[in-house]
Scaffold this motif. Structure first.
Motif, mmCIF file in Angstrom:
data_model
loop_
_atom_site.group_PDB
_atom_site.id
_atom_site.type_symbol
_atom_site.label_atom_id
_atom_site.label_comp_id
_atom_site.label_asym_id
_atom_site.label_seq_id
_atom_site.Cartn_x
_atom_site.Cartn_y
_atom_site.Cartn_z
ATOM 1 N N TRP A 147 0.803 -1.370 -0.051
ATOM 2 C CA TRP A 147 -0.073 0.058 0.046
ATOM 3 C C TRP A 147 0.972 1.340 0.044
ATOM 4 O O TRP A 147 0.465 2.350 -0.550
ATOM 5 C CB TRP A 147 -0.998 -0.038 1.067
ATOM 6 N N LYS A 178 -10.145 -5.560 -0.290
ATOM 7 C CA LYS A 178 -9.956 -6.329 0.640
ATOM 8 C C LYS A 178 -10.627 -7.968 0.610
ATOM 9 O O LYS A 178 -9.999 -9.130 0.597
ATOM 10 C CB LYS A 178 -10.223 -5.982 2.323
ATOM 11 N N SER A 179 -11.881 -7.798 0.540
ATOM 12 C CA SER A 179 -12.646 -8.939 0.666
ATOM 13 C C SER A 179 -13.665 -9.279 -0.500
ATOM 14 O O SER A 179 -14.579 -10.063 -0.423
ATOM 15 C CB SER A 179 -13.467 -9.039 1.764
ATOM 16 N N THR A 216 -6.978 -5.269 -9.006
ATOM 17 C CA THR A 216 -6.768 -5.885 -7.708
ATOM 18 C C THR A 216 -6.747 -7.236 -7.893
ATOM 19 O O THR A 216 -6.405 -7.956 -6.677
ATOM 20 C CB THR A 216 -7.875 -5.343 -6.734
#
Lengths: 193, 626
Positions: free
Chosen positions: B87, B557-558, B479
């Motif tokens: 990040w 993230k998920s 991503t």
């Protein structure tokens, strides 16, 4: 290292990119100078501020001659003549400084009006000021290649920085070939109140 | 890890210190020359400029160039620092075009939200006649900042799409000038900070157009607005230059100009405008700055200046700028439609050239913003004709989109919804345009809320909807995960009707006589109910954007893992793993052997990927880079 599917070597590709990039930069900058010229025509039309002709002629001549030595510098290094390159670059730099002193040191001082004196004053200082700013950046560029040339960084095969400096310098010179007549020659000279 | 190992933190620190030094230096200098010290403007402007330069040194965007100037070698494609968490790469200078593209994207979304927030505040004020909670000055500043911050947001959004997609789509390992690319992104940050600081320096009340004579006597914030735009414009010029060179010299073997993915054409046409026209807004703003600082009378009639000159210079950029905002979005629409209609793009060459045509005609229409300005009357009709001419290439795009959809096997996941929404909204924007371009009607419509409705249509149809489509569509490429479909559809079905209510309401109050840009209106006009509806619709759009933001953050993230060719696209970037590897096609070069959009045609091949198992055809041998 990375594999490229491009038939050019990385160095060749970079040179192609650099050349095109510099021409595009010059095109972009030309739009800015073009806008200034439009402003001059729009506001002053067929008149021009009354300026000292001799100074204008001398500084124009200095800048034109500097472009000759700039070309000598680039040609010299392209043929591997390091000494000739260094001498010509130093001369170009001196002539560039001479132009700057001529404009900012003499012309701005002897001109009987300031930037706040009417549209002609504003246009005169905008045109000479923006151009002098570009000459100043060119002089700095020249100082960089002179220093790196003295350190022995350029050769007949690798001298992109010299080429870039030369093209930029010629561009700044050509801009003045438009600005000089627009300020000193065309139209009727009017003295400012 | 140390906080100041982040480039952004160093940059902002340097900007604060640089500004302070600049202000102090200029104040002392002026005092030494005996100039009036109580006049803060020259010192503040000098400080702002020094601060912006200090930011660029602090963030590290100038380090490599300084080294090159002193004759040192620098690494051509430096790998990411492995000691840094992933990040953290996004908060410092990276030369990877994918990182820079995402940096642009995050900046764009943040600025969009901020500018939207400004709009919500002054929309709430407009619900009732009279002034409830904003002073007229604050209203003017918020309204002006809404405009210009939105423009900065759109320009960075355009930068996001061009930077991330163009090298991937043409098979290049990076942009032509990676350092220039990083510079062009980072310079936006001090630019945006300068723009926003105007809020605390007296604001400015001219709207985003900054017309003199008002801008020549507005508070100090005006100068920071000018400087901010100047710097964001510099980013636009350099970014455009980079795109043009990249497209012209770095395409994969076999990829002729008419075999490029269609978005690349749109990005190319956009870059041509950015490269050239942007200089003129910079010049016009600089001239007002000089008028304020040095008393130069360019736009001061008392000194023989002319305010119309400003409008000519300003609109020479600012009309083509509209095409900078919409052309990439229209390119996204053309790019995505064939994928979701499973049909070839209708009239590829016409679409490609219509982008160029819009860009070129766009240079000759600027004075249609000035029909009521008092400019020479003989200019009106020629500019009316040239303006209406823009409808021709734009119409070409619409017919092509209809032709592509015709008898297609259409599926509607979230990206496609936003594409279809974008087409309809942009159609409304396109149809509400000619009345403004026609002299007779424009004399009535000029500076009314009708114009506000019209350009919100073009901006949403040409940029916002396609930008959302692009984010939903390429999120897996960035991503390796996909965004939530349910939330995406909620976002779309909340935003689209609310947007129509908002924009039609704006046009309606405009036709009823509501002027744009003013804080208050006459109760006798009876506009309050419509203004209430418009404001509620604006808040609904904001709610839908909150859903989008939640979806975005949550999915990073998920989200559901999506590593492959999720949309069954033929475009090169989907033939490599997601997220795209660091040097794009390193080790898996490809050649272009067919047409890009032959969806649904049996046996049609666009790309031939080369690797150890399937070598490239003869004549296309991969040459090792140094």
């Amino acid at each position: 290292m990375t594999i490229s599917s491009n038939p050019l070597t990385a160095a060749q590709q970079k040179l192609v990119n650099n050349r095109l990039g510099l021409w595009l930069f010059i095109l972009s900058d030309a739009f800015m100078f073009g806008g200034i010229l439009v402003a001059r025509i729009y506001l002053l039309g067929e008149t021009r501020p009354h300026l000292e002709q001799t100074t204008g002629f001398i500084i124009t001549a200095i800048l034109l001659v500097s472009s000759f030595f700039m070309n000598r510098a680039e040609t010299s290094i392209a043929f591997g003549d390091r000494r000739g390159f260094l001498i010509s670059t130093a001369l170009t730099l001196l002539l560039g400084l001479g132009f700057l002193i001529g404009v900012v040191g003499f012309e701005w001082r002897i001109t009987p009006f300031g930037p706040g004196d009417g549209a002609p004053g504003a246009i005169f200082y905008l045109m000479t000021g923006m151009h002098a700013f570009h000459v100043l950046t060119g002089v700095i560029f020249l100082a960089v290649i002179l220093r790196n040339g003295l350190m022995g960084h350029y050769s007949a095969d690798e001298h992109w920085a010299v080429e870039a400096c030369a093209n930029y310098w010629h561009f700044v010179d050509i801009v003045w070939q438009f600005f000089y007549p627009a300020l000193y020659l065309v139209g009727v000279a009017v003295a400012l109140p | 890890m140390n906080f100041f190992s982040l480039g952004l933190a160093r940059g902002i620190g340097a900007q604060i210190i640089g500004t302070a030094i600049g202000v102090a230096f200029m104040s002392i200098w002026r005092a030494a020359l005996g100039m009036p010290v109580n006049e803060m403007e020259p010192a503040a402007v000098f400080g702002g400029a020094v601060g912006a330069l200090a930011f660029m040194f602090g963030v590290g965007a100038l380090t490599d160039w300084t080294r090159i100037a002193f004759g040192h070698a620098v690494a051509e494609h430096p790998a990411a620092d492995p000691s840094q968490p992933t990040w953290a790469r996004y908060f410092g200078v990276s030369l990877d075009h994918k990182v820079i593209g995402i940096q642009y994207g995050i900046t764009s979304v943040l600025l969009l939200c901020l500018a939207g927030l400004f709009a919500l505040i002054f929309r709430a004020e407009l619900v009732e006649t009279g002034l409830q909670f904003l002073s007229p000055d604050l209203y003017n500043t918020l309204m002006s900042l809404h405009g210009i911050v939105m423009i900065a947001a759109i320009l960075t959004g355009v930068g996001a799409m061009s930077n991330y997609l163009v090298p991937l789509m043409i098979g290049a390992s990076d942009m032509a000038f990676p350092r220039l690319n990083a510079f062009a992104f980072w310079v936006n940050i001090p630019g945006a900070l300068l723009l926003l600081s105007s809020l605390f320096l007296g604001g400015f009340d001219t709207g985003w157009t900054g017309y003199p004579p008002l801008s020549a006597r507005a508070p100090l914030g005006m100068q920071f607005f000018f400087m901010g735009v100047y710097i964001v414009g510099l980013s636009s010029i350099l970014g455009g230059l980079n795109i043009i060179v990249t497209v012209l010299t770095m395409r994969a073997p076999g990829m002729t100009l008419f075999r490029m993915p269609i978005f690349v054409w749109a990005a190319f046409a956009t870059a041509l405008i950015q490269l050239t026209a942007t200089q003129l807004i910079g010049l016009s703003f600089m001239m007002v700055m000089f008028q304020r600082l040095f008393g130069m009378g360019f736009f001061d009639p008392a000194k023989g200046g002319n305010v119309i000159l400003f409008q000519h210079l300003f609109w020479f950029y600012s009309h083509p700028a509209v095409y900078v905002f919409i052309l990439p979005g229209l390119g996204i629409i053309s790019e995505l439609l064939p994928v979701f209609a499973r049909k070839p793009l209708f009239g590829y060459k016409w679409i490609a050239l219509s982008s160029l045509a819009i860009a070129l005609i766009g240079f000759f229409v600027w004075a249609h913003h000035m029909f009521t300005s008092g400019m020479e009357e003989y200019l009106r009709v020629p500019f009316m004709y040239s303006t209406l001419l823009v409808a021709v290439p734009t119409g070409v795009k619409f017919f092509s989109w209809i032709g592509t959809l015709w008898q297609g096997k259409i599926s509607t996941p979230t990206p496609m919804l936003f594409v279809l929404g974008g087409i309809v909204v942009f159609l409304l924007g396109g149809l509400s345009g000619p009345p403004n371009g026609t002299v007779a009607t424009d004399l009535q419509l000029h500076d009314t809320y009708w114009i506000v409705g019209h350009f919100h249509d073009t901006m949403f149809g040409g940029f916002v909807f396609p930008f959302f489509a692009a984010i939903y569509y390429w999120f897996p490429k960035m991503t390796g995960r996909r965004m939530n479909e349910t939330l995406g559809k909620l976002h779309f079905y909340l935003m689209t009707p609310a947007f129509f209510v908002m924009t039609l309401g704006q046009m309606f109050v405009g036709l009823q006589g509501m002027r744009r840009r003013i804080a208050d209106y006459d109760p006798a006009q009876g506009l309050s109910p419509t203004h209430l509806v418009v404001t509620v619709a604006a808040f609904l759009i904001a709610t839908s954007v909150l859903v989008f933001l939640f979806n975005l953050v949550h999915s990073v993230k998920s989200g559901e893992v999506a590593a492959g060719n999720l949309w069954a696209s033929r475009s090169p970037e989907w033939q490599i793993p997601s997220p795209a590897p660091e040097h794009n096609y390193a080790g898996r070069p490809f050649v272009v052997v067919g047409e890009p959009y032959d969806y649904g045609l049996p046996g049609a091949v666009y790309l031939q990927m080369g690797d150890a198992a399937t070598p490239l055809p003869p004549g296309h041998a991969a040459a090792p880079a140094e």
